[in-house]
Each structure stands twice: as C-alpha cells, then as structure tokens.
Design a protein around this motif. Structure first.
Motif, mmCIF file in Angstrom:
data_model
loop_
_atom_site.group_PDB
_atom_site.id
_atom_site.type_symbol
_atom_site.label_atom_id
_atom_site.label_comp_id
_atom_site.label_asym_id
_atom_site.label_seq_id
_atom_site.Cartn_x
_atom_site.Cartn_y
_atom_site.Cartn_z
ATOM 1 N N ILE A 33 0.806 -1.221 0.000
ATOM 2 C CA ILE A 33 0.000 0.000 0.000
ATOM 3 C C ILE A 33 0.837 1.269 0.000
ATOM 4 N N ARG A 34 2.168 1.115 0.144
ATOM 5 C CA ARG A 34 3.033 2.295 0.171
ATOM 6 C C ARG A 34 2.922 3.068 -1.136
ATOM 7 N N ASN A 35 2.814 4.391 -1.013
ATOM 8 C CA ASN A 35 2.688 5.300 -2.168
ATOM 9 C C ASN A 35 1.415 5.065 -2.962
ATOM 10 N N THR A 36 0.376 4.516 -2.325
ATOM 11 C CA THR A 36 -0.916 4.344 -2.980
ATOM 12 C C THR A 36 -1.979 5.078 -2.166
ATOM 13 N N LEU A 37 -3.195 5.136 -2.740
ATOM 14 C CA LEU A 37 -4.291 5.789 -2.036
ATOM 15 C C LEU A 37 -4.699 5.042 -0.784
ATOM 16 N N ALA A 38 -4.346 3.753 -0.707
ATOM 17 C CA ALA A 38 -4.710 2.961 0.465
ATOM 18 C C ALA A 38 -4.103 3.533 1.738
ATOM 19 N N VAL A 39 -2.947 4.193 1.639
ATOM 20 C CA VAL A 39 -2.317 4.798 2.816
ATOM 21 C C VAL A 39 -3.243 5.855 3.413
ATOM 22 N N ASN A 40 -3.850 6.676 2.551
ATOM 23 C CA ASN A 40 -4.776 7.705 3.030
ATOM 24 C C ASN A 40 -6.020 7.086 3.649
ATOM 25 N N LEU A 41 -6.480 5.953 3.078
ATOM 26 C CA LEU A 41 -7.645 5.267 3.630
ATOM 27 C C LEU A 41 -7.343 4.720 5.024
ATOM 28 N N VAL A 42 -6.166 4.116 5.190
ATOM 29 C CA VAL A 42 -5.777 3.596 6.500
ATOM 30 C C VAL A 42 -5.673 4.730 7.511
ATOM 31 N N LEU A 43 -5.055 5.841 7.097
ATOM 32 C CA LEU A 43 -4.932 6.998 7.982
ATOM 33 C C LEU A 43 -6.301 7.523 8.394
ATOM 34 N N GLY A 44 -7.230 7.572 7.439
ATOM 35 C CA GLY A 44 -8.589 8.019 7.742
ATOM 36 C C GLY A 44 -9.279 7.113 8.742
ATOM 37 N N MET A 45 -9.084 5.788 8.605
ATOM 38 C CA MET A 45 -9.690 4.845 9.541
ATOM 39 C C MET A 45 -9.088 4.988 10.934
ATOM 40 N N VAL A 46 -7.771 5.208 11.020
ATOM 41 C CA VAL A 46 -7.126 5.408 12.319
ATOM 42 C C VAL A 46 -7.674 6.658 12.995
ATOM 43 N N ILE A 47 -7.874 7.716 12.220
ATOM 44 C CA ILE A 47 -8.418 8.957 12.780
ATOM 45 C C ILE A 47 -9.830 8.729 13.311
ATOM 46 N N ILE A 48 -10.648 7.963 12.575
ATOM 47 C CA ILE A 48 -12.017 7.683 13.016
ATOM 48 C C ILE A 48 -12.014 6.912 14.335
ATOM 49 N N VAL A 49 -11.108 5.930 14.464
ATOM 50 C CA VAL A 49 -11.018 5.153 15.703
ATOM 51 C C VAL A 49 -10.605 6.046 16.869
ATOM 52 N N LEU A 50 -9.618 6.926 16.633
ATOM 53 C CA LEU A 50 -9.179 7.837 17.694
ATOM 54 C C LEU A 50 -10.307 8.774 18.112
ATOM 55 N N VAL A 51 -11.029 9.313 17.127
ATOM 56 C CA VAL A 51 -12.156 10.205 17.433
ATOM 57 C C VAL A 51 -13.219 9.464 18.226
ATOM 58 N N TYR A 52 -13.435 8.195 17.885
ATOM 59 C CA TYR A 52 -14.446 7.395 18.590
ATOM 60 C C TYR A 52 -14.114 7.284 20.078
ATOM 61 N N TYR A 53 -12.849 6.981 20.405
ATOM 62 C CA TYR A 53 -12.472 6.832 21.801
ATOM 63 C C TYR A 53 -12.484 8.178 22.540
ATOM 64 N N ILE A 54 -12.150 9.240 21.841
ATOM 65 C CA ILE A 54 -12.230 10.569 22.463
ATOM 66 C C ILE A 54 -13.674 10.921 22.772
ATOM 67 N N VAL A 55 -14.561 10.690 21.792
ATOM 68 C CA VAL A 55 -15.991 10.974 21.975
ATOM 69 C C VAL A 55 -16.569 10.114 23.096
#
Length: 263
Positions: A33-55
């Motif tokens: 997934i390096r240098n592909t759009l999948a990296v941005n998708l993984v980053l987006g999912m990590v952000i959603i998980v972090l936001v979930y625990y903060i909320v």
C-alpha cells in the motif's frame, strides 16, 4: 512480601515465530500500500477510531452512537474499500509460493531446460520495439500482466490477441495509427489488447512533467499487479512503473532484466 509473577516473560520459540510472522505480514502489507491511495484510507480509519475513543471518553452519546454504527460494518467496509489491495495481496502470495519461485527448476527437471532462454526471446521484440520508439520519440504505454482480467480490460480496449512482434508494437504506437492512443496490454506471451483507457493515478506528488501516459501507467500499477513501460513522446526516455512507484531513465539492459524478473 509477595513475589512478583513474571510468567508473562516466558517466551517460547512458538511465540518468537508468531511475532516474526506478524512482523513479516505487516511489512508485506505496508510494501503493497506504500505510495498508494490505500495509505490515506488507513490513515482516515485510524483517525475515526481515535475520534471514537475521544468521543466515548467525553460521553458524547449521540456522536458516539453514529460512529459506532459506522464501525459496526467494519469488516464488510474493509473488504469493499480495500478490494483492489486485497486482490493484489492474494495475487502476490500466489506468485511468491515455492512452486512459482522455482518453476524454472521444475521445468528443468521435467525437460523444459530452456524456459529462461524462451522468456528472453519473448522479451527481445519488446525491447527492440522500445529501442526503435525511443530513437523516433514515439510515445508508448505497454502494460504487462501475468493474469489477464477480461472484466478489467475488455470494456475499454480493442482486442488483438496476437503474437508479440516488434513491427506490430511499432505500428500500434505509430502516430497516425487509430490505436496509438491508450495502452497495449501484454499477457500470456501475447499482445492481448490495444487502445486501452486506464485509470490515472491520484498521486499529487508526481513531477509536473508527467503526462497522461505516465499517470495512467502508474495508476494501473497501483490498482492491479501490472507493471508498465512508458516511453515519453517529448524526450524518448523510458520509465518503468510497478506498485505505484516509477523508475525513470531506464536503460535497455535494465528494462530486459526488469521484464525478465516481473513478466
């Protein structure tokens, strides 16, 4: 005084193998997934998980319920979102098996001693065509796939299904040919199709001088297991794209080695 229990530090050789295999799996997935759009998708999912625990920690029940509903379909969403990466991952596993890696030895044992020589003979007309098109600065995009996907390519291509030939490749990419726009797809030791319209890469970090050919070649190498050879119409320079990464100014010797290794 009670003695401390250090049973969790009793690491066996099975545990070491387990950790090593997980590390190899993580690295393998990262390399895909390096240098592909999948990296941005993984980053987006990590952000959603972090936001979930903060909320959740702030007891924001309404927002927590919305994110929780989104995360409840996690496995299905992963399969849908990462379908190209999963497909490429499975293809790479199949290509990396012992039998695939050692098929030349199996061919030798069963009488096919000239498998590598035959492969070089099939690559020679491709390299010769590249030499000619580089000299005349004829723009070209050739895509090499080990397994031809009819559903992926047929919708936007003209079927040819012909033997690989230097003259045929030159005639396809000749500027006045009706098939020169788009890519040629080579698979199963044949020119399978021509004038293929391929998806462009969304990588915004590419050099400004990269035109549609380069972006299409990089794009198809991101979304499939294909490799692409691109000849620039402006400079005649040869580029080689694989897994979303591109090697510029490839010599004919390097091109032959790369194709022999990957194709």
């Amino acid at each position: 005084m009670k003695s401390l229990d250090f049973d969790f530090l009793n690491i066996t050789w099975i545990d070491a193998i387990d950790v090593a295999l997980v590390a190899v799996l993580i690295y393998y997935i990262y390399s895909l997934i390096r240098n592909t759009l999948a990296v941005n998708l993984v980053l987006g999912m990590v952000i959603i998980v972090l936001v979930y625990y903060i909320v959740k920690g702030l007891h924001m029940e309404l927002l927590e319920a919305i994110i929780n509903k989104f995360m409840s379909v996690g496995i299905l969403a992963l399969v849908i979102i990462f379908q190209p990466e999963i497909r490429r991952f499975l293809l790479h596993i199949g290509k990396s098996t012992f039998l695939q890696k050692n098929k030349a030895w199996w061919g030798y044992l069963f009488g096919n001693k000239s498998a590598e020589q035959d492969n070089l003979l099939r690559i020679k007309p491709i390299v010769d065509a590249c030499k000619s098109m580089k000299k005349t600065r004829t723009g070209a995009l050739m895509v090499f796939v080990k397994y031809y996907d009819d559903e992926y390519f047929n919708n936007s291509c003209e079927m040819i299904d012909s033997k690989i030939s230097k003259r045929l490749l030159e005639s396809i990419f000749q500027k006045h040919s009706p098939l020169h726009d788009g890519a040629v797809v080579i698979s199963e030791n044949k020119i399978k199709s021509a004038s293929c319209i391929l998806p462009l890469t969304d990588n915004d970090k590419l050099p400004a001088q990269f035109g549609l050919r380069h972006r299409a070649g990089i794009g198809v190498s991101e979304s499939t297991d294909a490799v692409a050879v691109i000849i620039s119409e402006e400079t005649g320079e040869i580029a080689y794209a694989k897994q979303g990464r591109v090697r510029m100014n490839v010599s004919f010797g390097e091109l032959e080695k790369l194709l022999n290794k990957d194709f």
